[in-house]
Enzyme design. Structure first.
Site, PDB file in Angstrom:
ATOM      1  N   TYR A 137      -5.856  33.875   1.568  1.00 11.46           N
ATOM      2  CA  TYR A 137      -6.035  34.940   0.590  1.00 11.46           C
ATOM      3  C   TYR A 137      -7.399  34.827  -0.116  1.00 11.46           C
ATOM      4  CZ  TYR A 137      -1.396  37.220   0.442  1.00 11.46           C
ATOM      5  OH  TYR A 137      -0.280  37.954   0.729  1.00 11.46           O
ATOM      6  N   GLU A 177       5.445  34.139  -3.851  1.00  5.99           N
ATOM      7  CA  GLU A 177       4.649  32.933  -4.130  1.00  5.99           C
ATOM      8  C   GLU A 177       4.815  32.522  -5.592  1.00  5.99           C
ATOM      9  OE1 GLU A 177       0.444  33.352  -3.667  1.00  5.99           O
ATOM     10  OE2 GLU A 177       0.064  31.208  -3.852  1.00  5.99           O
TER      11      GLU A 177
END
Length: 395
Positions: free
Chosen positions: A134, A249
């Site tokens: 990411y 997450e």
């Protein structure tokens, strides 16, 4: 006569007692006590592998996933019973996995049938270890500014760019990765792809932290060929997948606030170093008050966490609730380690001797400094809470 759920509880308890090795009922003390799975399982102890395999065969590493994808097919109520019985017997989590906590839920929602069949059972059995591509050097809190590009080359994408803070990339087998497929549109020009870390052109470089550990990496992509069948969801719609995954997450990271199972290391450590007064209380009244306040907050967080998980499994959780849990859980974990260091005094700063186990507490304390940054900073979480939960003006 027992209800079906009571019957399930009795059978679950009996199975856990018969199958969870004694070593896997000891508290987790170091990183090495956590099992991450993957192609290379040589670092596992026999008990760790046995526990992971037994739970994986039963689908109980992911108890609420569908059976056809390697899960246990349990209802929300049965999953909660399993969690309670594991806690009662102090069974360790058999498998820590970004595949379980992040990619799996995203694949169940956005993946096609072939992707689910290919990847989910391997995640459930701990056969493949995943990492997350990411953040980039110029795209952290403003993640949608990411620049790693994927060019359309007919039957594949050609990926070039760099990721950073890629947790355990040097140990991962596959990566789920955000790439730019349309440079003219910030949010609607991002796609979500999967690829093998052994693909030519992929390289990693561990980042040494102040704690002395290197859980994070820089990850580089140099003309990496990614088959188009590895695109998850629609082209240029990866931001939707990314946001959904981030919620899971943050749910995972919020668990830091719960601390470990077994004895309370904060209280046990304070008793050992500070000692008790004549009334059996911690001898330092100021530290005693600080620990008492912390424990009240920790109990409240644990209760809220239990409620949050129940609502999440029932599909009733607010979409921004993971941000609230992530914020409080990580700040709580930082406070826990600050108090542990305060209780230990200057001795806790030593981190090379055998007596301090190589400075285990000091390194863990320093590691917690990243808790409120990874997965989105506390400031980002507060903005989300202000905007989406509190509906504050101008937020």
């Amino acid at each position: 006569m027992m209800s079906d759920l009571e019957q399930f509880r009795a059978e679950t308890r009996a199975w856990l007692e018969a199958n969870c090795p004694p070593e896997m009922r000891e508290p987790v003390r170091t990183e090495k006590d956590s099992v991450w799975g993957g192609r290379d399982q040589s670092a596992m102890t026999p008990a760790q592998k046995q526990w992971m395999d037994r739970m994986g065969e039963r689908g109980w590493t992911v108890p609420d996933w569908p059976k056809e994808y390697g899960g246990g097919g349990l209802s929300a109520a049965e999953t909660k019973v399993l969690r309670e019985e594991m806690a009662a017997l102090r069974c360790r989590n058999p498998l820590s996995s970004f595949g379980i906590s992040m990619l799996g839920p995203a694949l169940l929602k956005y993946g096609n049938e072939a992707q689910k069949k290919e990847h989910l059972p391997k995640i459930a059995r701990g056969e493949i270890r995943w990492c997350q591509g990411y953040s980039e050097p110029n795209a952290g809190s403003d993640l949608a500014s990411l620049a790693t590009k994927a060019e359309d080359k007919g039957d594949h994408f050609l990926v070039n760019g760099q990721k950073v803070w890629t947790s355990y990339a040097d140990n991962a087998d596959w990566i789920f990765c955000l790439v730019r497929t349309d440079p003219t549109n910030k949010h609607n020009g991002i796609s979500f792809v999967l690829f093998d870390m052994r693909t030519p052109g992929v390289s990693t470089k561990p980042i040494l932290l102040i704690s002395g550990y290197s859980p994070f990496c820089e990850t580089f992509f140099d003309n990496v060929k990614v088959p188009k069948e590895n695109l998850v969801g629609e082209l240029n719609k990866g931001w939707d997948v990314a946001k959904y995954l981030l919620g899971h997450e943050r749910e995972m990271i919020s668990g830091m606030g719960l601390g470990g199972g077994g004895k309370n290391p904060l209280i046990e450590g304070a008793r050992k170093t500070i000692g008790l007064d004549a009334e059996g209380r911690l001898a330092d009244p100021l530290l005693r008050a600080q620990i008492a306040l912390f424990e009240v907050r920790a109990k409240a967080f644990a209760a809220q966490s239990e409620r949050f998980i129940d609502e999440l499994k029932a599909g009733k959780a607010h979409p921004a609730q993971p941000s609230m849990m992530k914020y409080y859980g990580t700040e709580l974990n930082k406070s826990r380690h600050e108090l542990m260091m305060a209780a230990g005094g200057s001795d806790e700063l030593e981190w090379e001797s055998e007596a301090s186990d190589g400075g285990r507490e000091a390194r863990a304390w320093l590691r917690t400094k990243a808790n409120s940054i990874e997965g989105g900073t506390s400031e980002v979480q507060l903005n989300i809470i202000a905007k989406r939960i509190l509906n504050l003006p101008g937020a």
